[in-house]
Design a protein around this motif. Sequence first.
Motif, PDB file in Angstrom:
ATOM      1  N   SER A   1      11.641 -50.048 -31.084  1.00  0.00           N
ATOM      2  CA  SER A   1      12.626 -50.214 -30.030  1.00  0.00           C
ATOM      3  C   SER A   1      12.142 -50.992 -28.800  1.00  0.00           C
ATOM      4  CB  SER A   1      13.135 -48.835 -29.618  1.00  0.00           C
ATOM      5  OG  SER A   1      14.490 -48.928 -29.426  1.00  0.00           O
TER       6      SER A   1
ATOM      7  N   SER B   1      13.469 -53.673 -27.972  1.00  0.00           N
ATOM      8  CA  SER B   1      14.684 -54.222 -27.347  1.00  0.00           C
ATOM      9  C   SER B   1      15.249 -53.237 -26.322  1.00  0.00           C
ATOM     10  CB  SER B   1      15.732 -54.585 -28.405  1.00  0.00           C
ATOM     11  OG  SER B   1      16.125 -53.454 -29.148  1.00  0.00           O
TER      12      SER B   1
ATOM     13  N   GLU C   1      23.562 -54.398 -25.554  1.00  0.00           N
ATOM     14  CA  GLU C   1      23.062 -54.835 -26.877  1.00  0.00           C
ATOM     15  C   GLU C   1      24.221 -55.048 -27.858  1.00  0.00           C
ATOM     16  OE1 GLU C   1      19.348 -53.238 -28.065  1.00  0.00           O
ATOM     17  OE2 GLU C   1      19.560 -53.874 -30.139  1.00  0.00           O
TER      18      GLU C   1
ATOM     19  N   ASP D   1      18.260 -45.367 -29.210  1.00  0.00           N
ATOM     20  CA  ASP D   1      17.105 -46.058 -28.635  1.00  0.00           C
ATOM     21  C   ASP D   1      17.166 -46.057 -27.110  1.00  0.00           C
ATOM     22  OD1 ASP D   1      16.633 -46.544 -31.251  1.00  0.00           O
ATOM     23  OD2 ASP D   1      16.980 -48.720 -31.174  1.00  0.00           O
TER      24      ASP D   1
END
Length: 379
Positions: free
Chosen positions: A123, A125, A157, A169
């Motif tokens: 994770s 991102s 996202e 996440d």
Amino acid sequence: MSPVRTPDSATAPARTGVWAAPGRVNLIGEHTDYNDGFVLPIALPQAARATVRPRADRTLRLYSEQGDGRTVELDIDALSPGGVDGWARYPAAVVWALREAGCAIGGADVHIDSDVPTGAGLSSSAAIECVVAAAYNDLHDLGLTRKELARIAQRAENAFVGVPCGIMDQMASVCARQGEALFLDTRDLSARHVPVDLEGAGLRLLVIDTQVKHDLADGEYAKLRAGCERASALLGLPALRDLTPDRLPAALDRLPAELRPLVRHVVSENARVEQAAALLHEGYLHALGPILTSGHASLRDDFGVSCPETDLAVEAAVDAGALGARMTGGGFGGSVIALVAADRAPTVTTAVETAFRQAAYTAPRAFTAVPSSGARRIV
Ligand code: ADP
Ligand code: MG
């Protein structure tokens, strides 16, 4: 050259700061978050750090040590989905989502440096999204709660980057606490922090990054998600989370063959998360092992998201004495976690490395996960 200059203007130098937001590993609860189900992640010590200096204008200047060497300069009023390429989409997405949510924000110079491995199912991102969200929240006194920050980052996202991820996440990166796992109900974001005293139990949680990411990851994820949504619609349920294990056999009879394994995984996985959280709550960390391994079997056999590398890592770890092991993250590569007695950790690591060498796979990278803090200001 770093785009973040030392504070030298009268704009608001005293407000320049540094924030951190971690990557995560999920102990159990894979592909449940977009089915309104349960997850049980811990935050990693590896984190994205962002030095953020507010600007008096509406310019967003982004630089990442792990980027492509470019400083990306954007007008925050012109941000729109599809309008930004490459890594800069992630931080820009968050500023866009804040703007869309009606937050009074301004420009900033943002310098990112992260030690979360990218594309490893850990994770990275969410870490860069959440660090930007946390910094903006503090700098502009937005007053958003941690859950609201996670929602903003997820929306960023989903709608700006175009990845249909669930909320796990971002919630882990924002809400996790040191020494604890986050038992999260993704339907209403109610969360319970459960202690994970690995050291006290004489255990270690190994993370084994297989260093592979198979190309089908993105397209497959969206297809699996659509499959789950179709199944819940056919069953007349708001989400697969609403299907309890006792009603599973009858429900499977009503579904086309290709959807049955997906539903079986989601229902059994939710039960595993609840069981794992209860065991952690009671301090029975050792008993987590078999749950991890059966979770992997479900992902491999029912959900179909493991791959030869993650299967081999799990098998080698368990054969070498791990209490349990499973792939973590969306699948098609990424990382495996293994729960091991502390004194077995070197043996298990070597066994996985040897198995990879014999299979002529890229050497995996292993480290010990320590449950760590969620997003925070550090300077
Ligand atoms: P994961 O979140 O599992 O690591 P993703 O594919 O969701 O994998 O996100 C990885 C992407 O996030 C990278 O390809 C890159 O675009 C972006 N990213 C993550 N960390 C950084 C960073 N430190 N600097 C720039 N971009 C990053
Ligand atoms: Mg990601």
